[in-house]
Design a protein around this motif. Structure first.
Motif, mmCIF file in Angstrom:
data_model
loop_
_atom_site.group_PDB
_atom_site.id
_atom_site.type_symbol
_atom_site.label_atom_id
_atom_site.label_comp_id
_atom_site.label_asym_id
_atom_site.label_seq_id
_atom_site.Cartn_x
_atom_site.Cartn_y
_atom_site.Cartn_z
ATOM 1 N N ILE A 18 0.856 -1.184 0.000
ATOM 2 C CA ILE A 18 0.000 0.000 0.000
ATOM 3 C C ILE A 18 0.893 1.235 0.000
ATOM 4 N N LEU A 19 0.739 2.084 -0.995
ATOM 5 C CA LEU A 19 1.550 3.290 -1.134
ATOM 6 C C LEU A 19 0.848 4.453 -0.429
ATOM 7 N N ALA A 20 1.477 4.949 0.625
ATOM 8 C CA ALA A 20 0.837 5.981 1.459
ATOM 9 C C ALA A 20 1.756 7.174 1.664
ATOM 10 N N GLY A 21 2.493 7.558 0.623
ATOM 11 C CA GLY A 21 3.436 8.653 0.788
ATOM 12 C C GLY A 21 3.135 9.891 -0.028
ATOM 13 N N GLY A 22 1.969 9.947 -0.680
ATOM 14 C CA GLY A 22 1.660 11.090 -1.539
ATOM 15 C C GLY A 22 1.313 12.346 -0.748
ATOM 16 N N SER A 23 1.267 13.475 -1.462
ATOM 17 C CA SER A 23 1.014 14.761 -0.802
ATOM 18 C C SER A 23 -0.376 15.318 -1.071
ATOM 19 N N GLY A 24 -1.059 14.844 -2.117
ATOM 20 C CA GLY A 24 -2.436 15.270 -2.356
ATOM 21 C C GLY A 24 -2.605 16.758 -2.566
ATOM 22 N N THR A 25 -1.782 17.362 -3.436
ATOM 23 C CA THR A 25 -1.792 18.821 -3.589
ATOM 24 C C THR A 25 -3.107 19.360 -4.145
#
Length: 475
Positions: A18-25
């Motif tokens: 599970i990739l949970a490192g994004g910033s969601g700009t």
């Protein structure tokens, strides 16, 4: 706690990353670097990360689930996923800095590939909404059969509208019911191109989920990205994270997927949405009789088809139509619905100005509790600090600032230059520059203090840690 029950044979030979490192700009100002969208509750009772974990737990044993995040988010991610299943606490991997999705996936693979040539890996973003979990598992089973035959598998979503914010998959010849070869990938298209894709039925939205045999994937990394392959091969001499700063940041799509031929796409039998923009929040939200989606303390007068959110004071909106207004305690976004993709440009402009509005909210979560900046100006800053029961901050000092602490409620254990004392409501202490100090909560209820900082430099990087129960001592 959810109990693992095998749902399909593939789960016995497959691990989930599970990739949970994004910033969601694109969801600014709610989503910030220190609290990105996957860690927020944007509908319902669970954060997007927790919703993802809950879904994955329905198919995978906790020991086969790995969550990759950024060091800044490590403790919050651990807290959130441990609330879903206690067995997941040790399954979180932290990147020292963001290097995009390909290195993050390889960091996860390092934990389970070993010498098993047949082990499969499934990759899931942590910030998507998925409906119909049974169909999702059925599609995973279908993909696992393809991956076992050395296919790299992605999942495509049949478009329902000409979306310009998604990437697309070009369909090739059919391989099975709902399964096609992939003829190529298209980055976010313009509107005319997206409308053509919708008319012809020749493209699916790229969901960003993958399933593959780990050994086959690494062979493609060796072929397509030799620099990352060298980094991977040196992992027996030093941990992968030690070389993280020297490797290129590259997405799995651009770095591998778009460069190989043996790819299949499974048509999603489940509902899917990338909650990546305010338009998506509006589209999925519950609308009132005027077509508005309203959250928080909002007064809407003669407004139509608008998204109105307030998390900081009263938001009064008059005569708005097809608009987005999002208010937090320290920032407000106002944007026509049709210009929603421009939010990313707003974030870029704020970054160029050096604005802290991109980095954090006034309230910042820490492993020991949280702090909230109440007011600040030249040479002073006032914070409210909350320390969880039994928690303690690091033993630290500051070069450039002095601090004054006042206990509001709870019990504080304070140590300054080797002298310890217990403080209760309305008691205070002064901490001068360069004094080694520590704050702890020995009680059973939260401790709240007001901290007044004064000095020429008041940023968070003016902290020298001597000892820390959370492993954050300065290197």
């Amino acid at each position: 706690m959810p109990e693992f029950k095998p749902r399909a044979k593939f789960a016995e030979e497959c691990h989930a990353i599970i990739l949970a490192g994004g910033s969601g700009t694109r969801l600014w100002p709610l989503s910030r670097n220190l609290l990105p969208k996957q860690l927020l509750v944007l509908g319902g009772e669970l954060t997007l990360l927790q919703q993802t974990v809950k879904r994955v737990l329905a198919a995978f044993d906790p020991s086969r689930i790995w969550v990759v995040t950024n060091e800044e988010h490590l403790f919050e991610v651990r807290k959130q996923i441990s609330a879903m299943h206690s067995g997941l606490d040790g399954q979180v991997l932290a990147e020292p800095l963001s290097r995009n999705t390909l290195p993050a996936i390889m960091l996860g693979l390092d934990r389970f590939i070993g010498g098993n040539d047949k082990v499969l890996a499934a990759v899931f973003p942590s910030d998507h909404l998925i409906g119909n979990g049974e169909a999702w598992i059925e599609d995973l089973v279908k993909a696992s059969h393809l991956a076992a035959r050395q296919r790299f598998v992605t999942f495509g979503v049949e478009p329902s509208k000409p979306e310009t914010g998604y990437g697309y998959i070009t369909l090739g010849k059919p391989l099975d019911t709902g399964v096609f070869e992939v003829d190529g990938f298209v980055e976010k298209p313009d509107l005319a191109t997206a409308e053509g894709f919708l008319r012809h039925g020749s493209h699916y939205w790229n969901s960003g989920m993958f399933l593959f045999r780990a050994k086959d994937f690494l062979k493609q990394v060796a072929k397509c990205q030799p620099e990352l392959w060298d980094w991977w091969m040196a992992r027996e001499e030093r941990p992968l994270v030690q070389g993280y700063r020297d490797i290129p940041g590259i997405s799995v799509d651009y770095g591998v997927v778009e460069k190989i031929d043996n790819i299949a796409v499974v048509r999603a039998g489940f509902a899917w949405d990338d909650l990546g923009s305010w338009e998506a929040m509006y589209r999925l939200g519950v609308k009132d009789e005027n077509g508005n989606v309203i959250q928080g303390d909002v007064l809407a007068m003669d407004c139509r088809n608008s998204l109105l959110i307030s998390q900081g004071g009263k938001l009064a909106a008059v005569g708005l139509e097809d608009m987005i207004m999002v208010q937090t305690r320290d920032a407000t976004l106002s944007c026509p619905m049709k210009r929603v993709q421009s939010v990313r440009s707003v974030v870029d402009a704020l970054k160029a100005q050096g604005s802290q509005l991109v980095e954090s909210h006034p309230t910042v979560v820490r492993p020991w509790g949280s702090y909230c900046v109440l007011e600040e100006g030249p040479h002073y800053k006032i914070k409210r600090i909350q320390v969880n029961p039994g928690a303690r901050l690091s033993s630290q000092m500051h070069h450039h600032r002095s601090e004054h602490w006042v206990v509001v409620d709870g019990t504080a254990e304070v140590e300054v230059d080797g002298h310890a004392r217990v403080m209760v409501e309305n008691q205070s202490v002064d901490i001068s520059k360069a004094s080694q100090h520590r704050l702890a909560n020995p009680g059973k209820v939260p401790l709240n203090i007001i901290e007044i900082q004064s000095g020429p430099y008041l940023e968070e990087d003016d902290i020298v840690r001597f000892e820390d129960v959370y492993g954050r001592v300065n290197k």
